[in-house]
Design an enzyme around this catalytic site. Sequence first.
Site, PDB file in Angstrom:
ATOM      1  N   SER A 247       0.783  -1.236   0.000  1.00  0.00           N
ATOM      2  CA  SER A 247       0.000   0.000   0.000  1.00  0.00           C
ATOM      3  C   SER A 247       0.815   1.287   0.000  1.00  0.00           C
ATOM      4  O   SER A 247       0.244   2.371  -0.077  1.00  0.00           O
ATOM      5  CB  SER A 247      -0.958   0.015   1.204  1.00  0.00           C
ATOM      6  OG  SER A 247      -0.255   0.036   2.421  1.00  0.00           O
ATOM      7  N   LYS A 292      -5.320   4.291   8.769  1.00  0.00           N
ATOM      8  CA  LYS A 292      -4.220   5.013   8.122  1.00  0.00           C
ATOM      9  C   LYS A 292      -4.446   6.517   8.167  1.00  0.00           C
ATOM     10  O   LYS A 292      -3.505   7.291   8.368  1.00  0.00           O
ATOM     11  CB  LYS A 292      -4.045   4.518   6.691  1.00  0.00           C
ATOM     12  CG  LYS A 292      -3.485   3.099   6.642  1.00  0.00           C
ATOM     13  CD  LYS A 292      -3.353   2.563   5.229  1.00  0.00           C
ATOM     14  CE  LYS A 292      -2.764   1.144   5.281  1.00  0.00           C
ATOM     15  NZ  LYS A 292      -2.628   0.549   3.943  1.00  0.00           N
TER      16      LYS A 292
END
Length: 353
Positions: A247, A292
């Site tokens: 990611s 996140k």
Amino acid sequence: MSRRAATLTLTSVLVLVFALVGSFMPVPYVALMPGPTSNTLGQNDKGQPLVKIDGREVYPVSGNLNFTTVTYRGGPGARIDLFTALRGWIDDDVAIVPEETIFPKKETQEQVDAENTRQMRDSQQNAEAAALTQLKVPISTQVLVDAVQKGKPADGKIKPADEIIAVDGAKVTSVAQVSELMAKRKIGDPVTITFKRGGAEQKITLTTVAVRPPGGAERAVVGIELSDQYKFPFKVDISVGDIGGPSAGLMFSLAIVDKLTPGSLTGGKFIAGTGTITPEGKVGPIGGIQQKMIAARQAGATVFLTPKDNCADAVDARPDGLRLVRADTLDGAIKSLESLNAGKNDLPACPAG
């Protein structure tokens, strides 16, 4: 003892019993929490540049281009207890997800960790390819052996990390080319593989054998698993320690572009983000967007680059003070940062969920 006192006593005992049972009752769930966030323009834990470029002119950078991570508790052999799961369900910073979301059935934690490491390696290579493609720097590919299947013709003759350069004399630079040539071979046919090992070129002739993939047709193979590896005209090292997964690709690409071009992509701002990246520069979705974003905001970020397929979830969970900027491609993300530096506000945004 009064009825009220007896009721309170019984309730207290039941709560205590429930607490004791809950603290020892493992459940098949995993707790996801905000993880570390690192500046791709800065240094790693060892004081070395997180993204280091050798053999090419680099330019001064400023600000932050942080990639974000998610940490977890639980998993096979280390399951969280019922109370931990219940606390996580009421904590906005934590997501409680079924165990198989992180650990597919029949996969051990070691296998999951190995896959995360492979994904990080591939993500870094894709990030380099995307950045250099964006900058119109010529790159080429080579075919490397990832693994050799035991008991198959190549076992003991070809090794992982060997570079395949020809099949029956036809030069190859991609896995697709090898697959196309092998598709023409019949079971029992001889195949001459030309490969490099330690810089030395070697040839070996193998006899194909049959395999039948689940749900597929029988085909001829020699038992090697291959991957495309990019050959870059200079060296890019990305050092993130034991962090895994794909990611951070977008943020790695942005850091490489920033270091290879004059000026500052961030304009000194604290930018964070997430997203996978393809060699062509397309940004893909990731997991754990809520955690996140929380990690990014806690670290000081004011702008968060968000894959378009994560937008709906991101809008619903956006922390105060964090602006979401939709990132569909590497080129689009660069243009958005340039617009931010120019004081423009007409940036691609995540639509309301």
